[in-house]
Motif scaffolding. Structure first.
Motif, PDB file in Angstrom:
ATOM      1  N   ILE A  86       0.839  -1.200   0.000  1.00 18.49           N
ATOM      2  CA  ILE A  86       0.000   0.000   0.000  1.00 18.49           C
ATOM      3  C   ILE A  86       0.876   1.254   0.000  1.00 18.49           C
ATOM      4  O   ILE A  86       0.567   2.234  -0.688  1.00 18.49           O
ATOM      5  CB  ILE A  86      -0.980  -0.008   1.191  1.00 18.49           C
ATOM      6  CG1 ILE A  86      -2.001  -1.132   0.983  1.00 18.49           C
ATOM      7  CG2 ILE A  86      -1.672   1.336   1.346  1.00 18.49           C
ATOM      8  CD1 ILE A  86      -2.945  -1.357   2.131  1.00 18.49           C
ATOM      9  N   ARG A  87       1.984   1.225   0.734  1.00 24.68           N
ATOM     10  CA  ARG A  87       2.903   2.370   0.713  1.00 24.68           C
ATOM     11  C   ARG A  87       3.382   2.630  -0.710  1.00 24.68           C
ATOM     12  O   ARG A  87       3.471   3.780  -1.153  1.00 24.68           O
ATOM     13  CB  ARG A  87       4.101   2.117   1.638  1.00 24.68           C
ATOM     14  CG  ARG A  87       3.726   2.047   3.100  1.00 24.68           C
ATOM     15  CD  ARG A  87       4.912   2.197   4.024  1.00 24.68           C
ATOM     16  NE  ARG A  87       5.955   1.202   3.940  1.00 24.68           N
ATOM     17  CZ  ARG A  87       6.019   0.101   4.691  1.00 24.68           C
ATOM     18  NH1 ARG A  87       5.068  -0.184   5.557  1.00 24.68           N
ATOM     19  NH2 ARG A  87       7.046  -0.717   4.571  1.00 24.68           N
ATOM     20  N   CYS A  88       3.687   1.566  -1.422  1.00 26.89           N
ATOM     21  CA  CYS A  88       4.179   1.712  -2.798  1.00 26.89           C
ATOM     22  C   CYS A  88       3.095   2.220  -3.740  1.00 26.89           C
ATOM     23  O   CYS A  88       3.352   3.092  -4.581  1.00 26.89           O
ATOM     24  CB  CYS A  88       4.740   0.384  -3.295  1.00 26.89           C
ATOM     25  SG  CYS A  88       6.255  -0.104  -2.465  1.00 26.89           S
ATOM     26  N   PHE A  89       1.868   1.681  -3.619  1.00 29.32           N
ATOM     27  CA  PHE A  89       0.759   2.168  -4.448  1.00 29.32           C
ATOM     28  C   PHE A  89       0.561   3.670  -4.225  1.00 29.32           C
ATOM     29  O   PHE A  89       0.405   4.438  -5.166  1.00 29.32           O
ATOM     30  CB  PHE A  89      -0.549   1.446  -4.116  1.00 29.32           C
ATOM     31  CG  PHE A  89      -0.663   0.046  -4.635  1.00 29.32           C
ATOM     32  CD1 PHE A  89      -0.142  -0.330  -5.859  1.00 29.32           C
ATOM     33  CD2 PHE A  89      -1.326  -0.919  -3.886  1.00 29.32           C
ATOM     34  CE1 PHE A  89      -0.261  -1.628  -6.343  1.00 29.32           C
ATOM     35  CE2 PHE A  89      -1.460  -2.216  -4.348  1.00 29.32           C
ATOM     36  CZ  PHE A  89      -0.934  -2.580  -5.585  1.00 29.32           C
ATOM     37  N   ALA A  90       0.570   4.077  -2.966  1.00 29.59           N
ATOM     38  CA  ALA A  90       0.342   5.485  -2.634  1.00 29.59           C
ATOM     39  C   ALA A  90       1.471   6.361  -3.169  1.00 29.59           C
ATOM     40  O   ALA A  90       1.222   7.447  -3.709  1.00 29.59           O
ATOM     41  CB  ALA A  90       0.207   5.645  -1.123  1.00 29.59           C
ATOM     42  N   PHE A  91       2.701   5.901  -3.020  1.00 31.99           N
ATOM     43  CA  PHE A  91       3.835   6.676  -3.521  1.00 31.99           C
ATOM     44  C   PHE A  91       3.744   6.838  -5.031  1.00 31.99           C
ATOM     45  O   PHE A  91       3.922   7.937  -5.570  1.00 31.99           O
ATOM     46  CB  PHE A  91       5.155   6.001  -3.126  1.00 31.99           C
ATOM     47  CG  PHE A  91       6.355   6.842  -3.425  1.00 31.99           C
ATOM     48  CD1 PHE A  91       6.773   7.813  -2.523  1.00 31.99           C
ATOM     49  CD2 PHE A  91       7.068   6.693  -4.609  1.00 31.99           C
ATOM     50  CE1 PHE A  91       7.879   8.616  -2.801  1.00 31.99           C
ATOM     51  CE2 PHE A  91       8.166   7.482  -4.893  1.00 31.99           C
ATOM     52  CZ  PHE A  91       8.578   8.451  -3.985  1.00 31.99           C
ATOM     53  N   ILE A 102       7.194  15.106  -3.067  1.00 35.97           N
ATOM     54  CA  ILE A 102       7.472  13.666  -3.229  1.00 35.97           C
ATOM     55  C   ILE A 102       8.877  13.286  -2.773  1.00 35.97           C
ATOM     56  O   ILE A 102       9.092  12.212  -2.216  1.00 35.97           O
ATOM     57  CB  ILE A 102       7.205  13.209  -4.693  1.00 35.97           C
ATOM     58  CG1 ILE A 102       7.113  11.689  -4.781  1.00 35.97           C
ATOM     59  CG2 ILE A 102       8.259  13.734  -5.638  1.00 35.97           C
ATOM     60  CD1 ILE A 102       5.895  11.109  -4.140  1.00 35.97           C
ATOM     61  N   ARG A 103       9.829  14.164  -2.970  1.00 32.39           N
ATOM     62  CA  ARG A 103      11.203  13.848  -2.561  1.00 32.39           C
ATOM     63  C   ARG A 103      11.321  13.746  -1.040  1.00 32.39           C
ATOM     64  O   ARG A 103      12.059  12.901  -0.538  1.00 32.39           O
ATOM     65  CB  ARG A 103      12.184  14.877  -3.097  1.00 32.39           C
ATOM     66  CG  ARG A 103      12.358  14.779  -4.605  1.00 32.39           C
ATOM     67  CD  ARG A 103      13.348  15.794  -5.088  1.00 32.39           C
ATOM     68  NE  ARG A 103      13.591  15.653  -6.520  1.00 32.39           N
ATOM     69  CZ  ARG A 103      14.587  16.240  -7.142  1.00 32.39           C
ATOM     70  NH1 ARG A 103      15.438  17.002  -6.482  1.00 32.39           N
ATOM     71  NH2 ARG A 103      14.752  16.066  -8.438  1.00 32.39           N
ATOM     72  N   GLU A 104      10.592  14.583  -0.327  1.00 36.89           N
ATOM     73  CA  GLU A 104      10.617  14.507   1.140  1.00 36.89           C
ATOM     74  C   GLU A 104      10.018  13.185   1.617  1.00 36.89           C
ATOM     75  O   GLU A 104      10.507  12.581   2.571  1.00 36.89           O
ATOM     76  CB  GLU A 104       9.855  15.689   1.766  1.00 36.89           C
ATOM     77  CG  GLU A 104      10.574  17.017   1.627  1.00 36.89           C
ATOM     78  CD  GLU A 104      10.441  17.662   0.241  1.00 36.89           C
ATOM     79  OE1 GLU A 104       9.500  17.329  -0.518  1.00 36.89           O
ATOM     80  OE2 GLU A 104      11.314  18.485  -0.093  1.00 36.89           O
ATOM     81  N   MET A 133      10.451   2.956  -4.547  1.00 36.11           N
ATOM     82  CA  MET A 133      10.163   4.390  -4.510  1.00 36.11           C
ATOM     83  C   MET A 133      11.240   5.195  -5.222  1.00 36.11           C
ATOM     84  O   MET A 133      10.945   6.088  -6.006  1.00 36.11           O
ATOM     85  CB  MET A 133      10.002   4.858  -3.063  1.00 36.11           C
ATOM     86  CG  MET A 133       8.742   4.355  -2.401  1.00 36.11           C
ATOM     87  SD  MET A 133       8.652   4.950  -0.698  1.00 36.11           S
ATOM     88  CE  MET A 133       7.023   4.397  -0.223  1.00 36.11           C
ATOM     89  N   LEU A 134      12.481   4.876  -4.953  1.00 38.09           N
ATOM     90  CA  LEU A 134      13.585   5.588  -5.592  1.00 38.09           C
ATOM     91  C   LEU A 134      13.528   5.437  -7.108  1.00 38.09           C
ATOM     92  O   LEU A 134      13.743   6.395  -7.851  1.00 38.09           O
ATOM     93  CB  LEU A 134      14.931   5.094  -5.045  1.00 38.09           C
ATOM     94  CG  LEU A 134      16.179   5.751  -5.611  1.00 38.09           C
ATOM     95  CD1 LEU A 134      16.172   7.257  -5.356  1.00 38.09           C
ATOM     96  CD2 LEU A 134      17.422   5.116  -5.006  1.00 38.09           C
TER      97      LEU A 134
END
Length: 163
Positions: A86-91, A102-104, A133-134
């Protein structure tokens, strides 16, 4: 003899005391996120259709719906969820929405070493949340918030020094 044992003890255990292993600590429980019924339904549809990350998820209809029905505040909250996927979907959604901070958010995940699956056609890869994310901000990505090559190498170095 006693001095030798003490010295050996210090040599062995002192370095382990110096190095504290840091890891990402989620701040949002899924059960709290699910109190928002519309977000719950949108997230449910996305998860049913996508059991793992895919290379071109932005083309997926359930992801497009997820983008339309979520706001930046919801997505930022989801990047703090206890569930790595879910963290990845949101990112990814924040990247697609060209979220200026987004960088923060990426830097907040410098120690996010939980594993997610990424499906690339017939190949399934395991990678860390921070790696996923990166990669969304690599110099060749389509987002205006991407890193240039120099920045990317520098941030990559700092991300992988923490492992």
């Amino acid at each position: 003899m006693y001095k030798s044992i003490c010295l050996l003890f210090i040599i062995i255990f002192l370095p382990s005391c110096e190095k504290e292993i840091k890891s990402f600590k989620p701040t949002t429980k899924l059960e709290n996120i699910m109190k928002n019924v519309e977000l719950k339904n949108t997230l449910w549809d996305l998860r049913v259709e996508n059991t793992c990350l895919t290379r071109e998820i932005e083309k997926d209809e359930s992801f497009k719906t997820f983008l339309k029905k979520t706001n930046d505040k919801d997505l930022i909250s989801l990047t703090e969820c206890e569930i790595p996927l879910i963290r990845c979907f949101a990112f990814k959604a924040l990247v697609e929405k060209e979220y200026p901070g987004i960088r923060e958010i990426l830097l907040r995940h410098i120690n996010d070493n939980e594993i997610v699956k990424l499906k690339n056609y017939d190949i399934e890869l395991s990678l860390t949340v921070k790696s996923y994310m990166l990669e969304q901000l690599n110099p060749f990505s389509k987002t205006k918030n991407r890193f240039n090559k120099t920045e990317y190498i520098k941030i990559q170095d700092s991300f992988y020094k923490t492992e």
